[in-house]
Every structure is written in C-alpha cells, then in structure tokens.
Design an enzyme around this catalytic site. Structure first.
Site, short mmCIF file in Angstrom:
data_model
loop_
_atom_site.label_atom_id
_atom_site.label_comp_id
_atom_site.label_asym_id
_atom_site.label_seq_id
_atom_site.Cartn_x
_atom_site.Cartn_y
_atom_site.Cartn_z
N LYS A 162 0.75 -1.22 0.00
CA LYS A 162 0.08 -0.08 0.01
C LYS A 162 0.92 1.21 0.17
O LYS A 162 0.58 2.22 -0.66
CB LYS A 162 -1.02 0.01 1.06
CG LYS A 162 -1.96 -0.79 0.86
CD LYS A 162 -3.44 -0.76 1.93
CE LYS A 162 -4.57 -1.30 1.60
NZ LYS A 162 -5.06 -2.06 2.73
N LYS A 180 -8.08 -8.88 -9.81
CA LYS A 180 -9.45 -9.32 -9.55
C LYS A 180 -10.41 -8.07 -9.50
O LYS A 180 -9.93 -6.77 -9.49
CB LYS A 180 -9.58 -9.90 -8.07
CG LYS A 180 -9.10 -8.97 -7.05
CD LYS A 180 -9.46 -9.77 -5.84
CE LYS A 180 -9.03 -8.55 -4.63
NZ LYS A 180 -10.47 -7.67 -4.74
N LYS A 233 -13.66 -3.26 -5.21
CA LYS A 233 -14.72 -2.15 -5.21
C LYS A 233 -13.95 -0.82 -5.09
O LYS A 233 -14.74 0.12 -5.33
CB LYS A 233 -15.49 -2.34 -3.97
CG LYS A 233 -15.22 -2.45 -2.64
CD LYS A 233 -16.27 -2.56 -1.43
CE LYS A 233 -15.76 -3.56 -0.57
NZ LYS A 233 -14.46 -3.01 0.43
#
Ligand code: ATP
Ligand code: MG
Length: 331
Positions: free
Chosen positions: A114, A194, A197
C-alpha cells in the site's frame, strides 16, 4: 448451546460487486447459522486509505443493506459499524500497539504494497492497520476470523499480539484462528487482477447494476486478445480469454463445454459469448437487487442499532477485563 465466536469485517470503500457476493457474503450467511457471528463494517479502517471517502455514512448504510439482502439476519448475528464501538476499539488498539514492535509492522507485505501504491499517503494508521484489526478481533473475543487470503498475514500479527499480551498480563486474549473464505477470486472485467470495489467500477459487476448495465459492462469486458476477427477461432481457456474465465465461475459445465467448442470453431463470436455471460451474471444480480429493493435505509439503521447494542456490551466487558489485567483500574 454456546456457539463458537466468529468475526469478519468489510471496509465500506465502494459499491459491493459480484466478487464480494461470491467470495464473502454468501459464505457469511451460511456461517451465521453455525457460529456466534459478528460482522462489522470497518468504517474507521477505511480512513487509512480513503481519508475522505465519498459519503461514508451512505456507504455504511449501503453495505448493511447488501448484507441484509444477501440474507443476514440481524437477530441471529451481530451486524455493526466499527465506529459504534470506536471508543472501545481505539482504546484497545492503544494498549495493543505497545506490545507490537514497529519493525515487524513495517515488514508486513500489505503495508509495503500500500505504501508503494500510494506514496503520498503513508500514514501512521496504515502501519498500525493490523493492530487495529487485532483490536477488532479481541474486542469481541472470538476464536475464528473469516478472512480473505490476503489478510492471513494480518491474522498472524494478531496472534503474535495475543501471545505477547498474554505473557505480560495473563491469559486473557484467545489466539484467533483463520477461517479462509472462498479462495477463488472473481477476475476484473478489464482482465487486470480481481474485481475490487475501490478500483474502476466499470471493471466490476456491481450488486446494484440493472440488466442493461450488466450487459453493457460485459460487452466491454476484455476477451481473447488473439481473436481480432469473428471468423478466427478463439482460445477458450482460463488463461486465453478473460470472458471464458468468468464463465468458469458462473456458467454450468455442460454449457461451458458447448461455448468452448463453438468458440474453437468460430461458430460463435465474442459478442454472443459475452451475452450469455451477461445473462448468467444478471441471474445472480437481478434477484439480489429485487431483495435489496425491499430493504430500506431505516431497516439497515435498525439492524445496525441492534448490532451496536450487542457489540457494545461485549466490548465493554473486554475493556474492563483488559484494564484490570494491565492494572489501569485504580478507582
Ligand atoms: P477494496 O478495493 O477496498 O480492497 P475489495 O473489493 O477487494 O475492496 P474487500 O473489502 O477487500 O473487497 O473484501 C471483502 C470481502 O470480499 C473479502 O472476504 C474478500 O476476500 C472478498 N472479495 C473481494 N474481492 C473479491 C473477488 N474479486 N472475488 C472473490 N472474493 C472477493
Ligand atoms: Mg480488498
């Protein structure tokens, strides 16, 4: 009968997609029958990467509506927003942060990943993400944690924290065990990783998408890059064609074999194949949308309030025990 405790969280970072349904929601509904299930919407956690999520409150309500539409029963499980126990979870987080060496947190691969992807927002909370997650787990003192495979490393941190805490203050926190959710990952329509959201909504089939939107998004999905023209034979394998890969999740074996055979002989084109995929996807999303249509914001808020009360009770007990164990309760 006392049921084993199980906890699972989801961050309200965007509209839920069919991958979340397949990989998480469906399973959570089954698990509420077997476990004392605590499901929370991790709104505090979402601030680590989304400091100003658009309409955070709305996202929490939407997530709760989705959970209810999937079949969660707020009487049977505990469905709550993490912020409902913010005072307790943040207090516990503070105590846990002091038994967790910083060096180990800096080496956690999800943190490194991240930090690399968002170098402009490497905040203190991001490093402590696994510690906050440990606080979520210990607050309701469950033995099982349902996680995606990517979260297993965080659970290892939670286990290490429990061991250190118990060594210092006595046997109080159970070492949680993972219950790994459906490991299969629904690929993105774009063919890049993948469905997620917080990524491009056009690459996900949203649980709120109507039939036309599902069809349009599927029509634009990446298929077989080696099949430029309709008359060319395709490569209907998981690696050869993203649309075929999606079929493997949503289309029955017999129909899939028939599609593969027709594609190899160029009897059907990508447009036909995508139409059939869209029908399958809508077959899941449409009934879901109808169920969700009958669940209003008020129902979601009622469920969250019920959950808040149950979670607060458990959290209060844990905090009292933790303070006592540490020696913080003098008055
Ligand atoms: P974000 O982009 O915020 O990470 P996400 O779509 O990856 O969102 P999470 O909140 O990380 O969703 O995960 C919620 C649950 O959905 C987890 O149990 C996770 O394993 C599952 N899940 C997420 N994406 C998929 C997917 N594409 N296929 C199957 N399961 C998924
Ligand atoms: Mg994710």
């Amino acid at each position: 009968m006392i049921r084993t405790g199980l906890v699972s969280g989801i961050r309200p970072t965007g509209e839920l997609h069919i991958g979340n349904y397949y990989g998480a929601l469906k399973g959570l509904v089954e698990l509420q029958e077997r476990y004392d299930a605590r499901y929370f919407i991790a709104d505090v956690h979402s601030l680590t990467t989304h400091p100003k999520p658009d309409g955070l409150r709305g996202l929490v309500v939407e997530t709760a509506r989705n959970y209810l539409a999937a079949g969660l029963d707020p009487e049977r499980c505990t469905l709550y927003a993490q912020s409902s126990v913010a005072a307790e979870v943040c207090e516990l987080h503070a105590y846990l942060s002091m038994v967790m060496p910083l060096g180990e947190l800096l080496r956690v691969p999800t943190f490194k990943d991240k930090a690399k992807r968002h170098p402009d927002n490497v905040n203190y909370g991001l490093v402590g993400y696994p510690v906050l997650m440990a606080a979520d787990i210990f607050l309701v003192r469950t033995e099982l944690v349902m996680v995606g495979e990517d979260q297993l490393v965080h659970l290892e941190v939670a286990r290490a924290i429990a061991r250190r805490f118990n060594q210092l203050y006595g046997d109080l926190l159970p070492e949680p065990q993972p219950l790994v959710g459906n490991a299969a990952r629904i690929p993105s329509l774009s063919g890049q990783g993948k469905m997620s959201k917080s990524d491009d909504p056009a690459a996900c089939i949203g649980l709120g998408d109507d039939e036309r939107t599902v069809e349009e998004k599927t029509r634009r999905a990446l298929s077989d890059p080696l099949r430029a023209y309709r008359h060319q034979p395709g490569h209907p394998t998981e690696d050869g064609c993203n649309v075929f890969r999606l079929h493997t999740f949503f289309t029955g074996e017999a129909e899939r074999e028939e599609i593969a055979a027709s594609c190899c002989e160029a009897r059907i084109g990508c447009i036909d194949c995508k139409k059939r995929l869209a029908e399958r996807l809508s077959g899941i999303v449409e009934p879901f949308r109808r169920r969700k249509g009958s669940i209003g914001e008020a129902d979601a808020l009622d469920a969250l309030r019920l959950g808040r009360d149950k979670a607060k009770e458990a959290a209060g007990r844990t905090i009292a025990d933790v303070r006592r164990a540490i020696g913080l309760q003098m008055l």
